[in-house]
Design a protein around this motif. Structure first.
Motif: not given
Length: 387
Positions: A29-33, A55-57, A75-77
């Motif tokens: 997840k951190e690499k996407v964020d 950041e992604i969920r 998802s990205i809020e």
């Protein structure tokens, strides 16, 4: 491998579904964020970047830090949704929505064309989806693809080579790790310190003038195996698919591979890359003017692609347009905007290119599991070396 995005600029969230990833791929997840955060940086960005902190969920397809082989849903809020829920909700407040209705199309945007095509009398239904906010979801898709590429030893990097009238010379060598490090240290993602200063100055001048600037970005993909893409069918040529991906980014108007349009000014002997062979490298090229492609297929040299971004059309010295209700002329309204998004667009370009390379990788090699994929990629590398 494919993906689908959904969501509006001022809706509750952006949604991304990625299908076709192999199972057992390490997923961070951190690499996407990290890629989403990079997209929000860059000199010349507007106020929205101070609102959002993307950041992604992870909703599905990942368990114990690895993909399962099922579709990955993310998802990205949108952080300012609470201010727009009465206008952009499924059942909006009619009075409040009417006050936010858009009947005045902005030159350079999708407003008028989209309204005519989909018969929207409120062009907010067009601009909310056509907004560059959607590139956050596309960046996330590319960040997923990058993890697949990294697993196979393939690196992606990008940098800015022009903003407005200020440009830099072409690189003689392409070292992705060095490019990534240096571009990240620059507020305009430029590798040339002198050009960086001039770019920042030009952005400041354009802002004072109420104007905007475009530019050119370059993406490099290193350690790509030979033979991704195909010469057999036009729609399987990987360089063509990468060019399409680049031009599909909001405000991008052109793409070139290697020296691109410059090839039209040179003689053939100054364009084509001579083929060499050595015990250490096997077949390789003396130069890389064709940007890692011949016949729509990768040569094993770094992929080099450039994209040109037009100036953002939302200006603080408005252009003229016509109201769709009254047909009266007016000066276009100003929506919150950047005056130069080229550094941020460089990050988006990296990730859309990463997606296309990863997709071609999975089309070329057996990939039910990540281990199978890596084994097949390494086998191709060995075959090419000993061909």
């Amino acid at each position: 491998m494919r993906y689908l995005t959904a969501g509006e600029s001022h809706g509750p969230q952006l949604t991304l579904i990625v299908e076709g990833l192999p199972s057992r791929l390490p997923f961070s997840k951190e690499k996407v964020d990290e890629q989403l955060a990079r997209r929000q940086k860059g000199y010349g960005r507007g106020r929205r970047m101070k609102i959002e902190s993307d950041e992604i969920r992870i909703l599905s397809g990942v368990r114990f830090g690895r993909t399962t082989g099922a579709p990955v849903a993310l998802s990205i809020e949108n952080k300012d949704w609470n201010k727009w829920s009465d206008v952009m909700g499924v059942h909006p407040d009619r009075e409040k929505a009417a006050k936010r209705r858009v009947s005045r199309p902005r030159p350079g945007h999708a407003d008028l064309n989209g309204a005519i095509k989909y018969h929207h009398r409120d062009m907010r239904d067009v601009l909310e989806r056509s907004s560059a906010r959607e590139t956050a979801a596309r960046t996330a898709a590319g960040a997923v693809a990058r993890q697949l590429l990294e697993y196979c030893g393939i690196r992606v990097a990008g940098h800015v080579v022009r903003i407005g009238s200020v440009g830099t010379r072409r690189l003689e060598e392409w070292k992705a790790e060095e490019i990534a490090k240096k571009s990240e240290e620059s507020p305009v993602r430029c590798l040339d310190p002198e050009a960086e200063k001039a770019m920042i100055q030009r952005i400041d001048e354009a802002k004072q003038e109420g104007d905007s600037l475009g530019g050119v970005v370059e993406v490099i993909v290193e350690n790509v195996p030979v033979g991704l893409g195909s010469h057999v069918h036009w729609d399987r040529k990987l360089d063509a698919r990468i060019a399409q991906a680049i031009v599909s980014i909001n405000a991008f108007k052109g793409a070139e591979i290697g020296i691109g349009f410059e090839a039209g000014e040179r003689k053939g002997s100054e364009v084509h890359d001579e083929i060499l062979w050595s015990e250490e490298k096997g077949f390789h090229r003396a130069t890389n003017r064709l940007g890692g492609f011949e016949g729509g297929m990768t040569t094993g040299e770094p992929i080099v692609v450039r994209g040109v971004m037009k100036p953002i059309p939302t200006l603080y010295k408005p252009l003229k347009s016509v109201d769709i209700d009254t047909k009266a002329p007016f000066e276009a309204s100003i929506e919150r905007s950047d005056n130069c998004a080229v550094p941020a667009a460089s990050v988006v370009a990296e990730n859309v290119v990463a997606w296309e390379v990863a997709r071609a990788l999975l089309e070329t090699f057996t990939a039910d599991t990540a281990e199978n994929l890596l084994r097949e990629v390494n086998r191709r590398r060995e075959e090419a070396r000993n061909f």
